[in-house]
Scaffold this motif. Sequence first.
Motif, short mmCIF file in Angstrom:
data_model
loop_
_atom_site.label_atom_id
_atom_site.label_comp_id
_atom_site.label_asym_id
_atom_site.label_seq_id
_atom_site.Cartn_x
_atom_site.Cartn_y
_atom_site.Cartn_z
N ARG A 20 0.84 -1.20 0.00
CA ARG A 20 0.00 0.00 0.00
C ARG A 20 0.87 1.25 0.00
O ARG A 20 0.63 2.21 -0.72
N GLU A 21 1.92 1.23 0.80
CA GLU A 21 2.83 2.37 0.87
C GLU A 21 3.48 2.65 -0.48
O GLU A 21 3.62 3.81 -0.88
N GLU A 22 3.87 1.61 -1.21
CA GLU A 22 4.49 1.81 -2.52
C GLU A 22 3.54 2.53 -3.46
O GLU A 22 3.95 3.46 -4.18
N HIS A 23 2.29 2.14 -3.48
CA HIS A 23 1.30 2.79 -4.33
C HIS A 23 1.05 4.24 -3.89
O HIS A 23 0.96 5.14 -4.73
N LEU A 24 0.93 4.44 -2.60
CA LEU A 24 0.70 5.80 -2.10
C LEU A 24 1.91 6.70 -2.38
O LEU A 24 1.75 7.86 -2.77
N ALA A 25 3.11 6.18 -2.19
CA ALA A 25 4.31 6.97 -2.45
C ALA A 25 4.38 7.37 -3.92
O ALA A 25 4.78 8.50 -4.25
N ALA A 26 3.97 6.48 -4.81
CA ALA A 26 3.94 6.83 -6.24
C ALA A 26 2.93 7.95 -6.48
O ALA A 26 3.20 8.87 -7.26
N ALA A 27 1.79 7.90 -5.81
CA ALA A 27 0.79 8.96 -5.95
C ALA A 27 1.33 10.28 -5.39
O ALA A 27 1.15 11.34 -6.01
N TYR A 28 2.02 10.22 -4.26
CA TYR A 28 2.60 11.43 -3.68
C TYR A 28 3.59 12.07 -4.64
O TYR A 28 3.61 13.29 -4.83
N ARG A 29 4.45 11.23 -5.23
CA ARG A 29 5.45 11.75 -6.17
C ARG A 29 4.79 12.37 -7.40
O ARG A 29 5.25 13.40 -7.92
N THR A 30 3.71 11.75 -7.84
CA THR A 30 2.98 12.29 -9.00
C THR A 30 2.39 13.66 -8.69
O THR A 30 2.52 14.60 -9.49
#
Length: 102
Positions: free
Chosen positions: A14-24
């Motif tokens: 979940r963190e990996e997906h959220l971190a990708a969203a944050y970076r976007t």
Amino acid sequence: MLRGALAATEWNAREEHLAAAYRTVAAMHNALGLTEPVDPATRPYHTRPYQVLHAERFTDALFATISDPAVRALPHYGNADQAFDSTDVLSSRANTRALFRT
């Protein structure tokens, strides 16, 4: 990214997906050109094992661009939860509004 976060069954996935969203979102901010570019990388959340954006870096960059003294003098928070840590205040709309009028 957000669907992936919702579908994840383990916190680190979940963190990996959220971190990708944050970076976007951070890259979208930088693309606007409102501030000097802010590093879009996630960082540890203090001593906890979680990666976060530390979005205050983006608000700091935005506040730095404000030249109007009256606007700069306004409080640096967005809602009552960020200013007050009291369930008595936060559970009462009237109490919360009264605090912001002072």
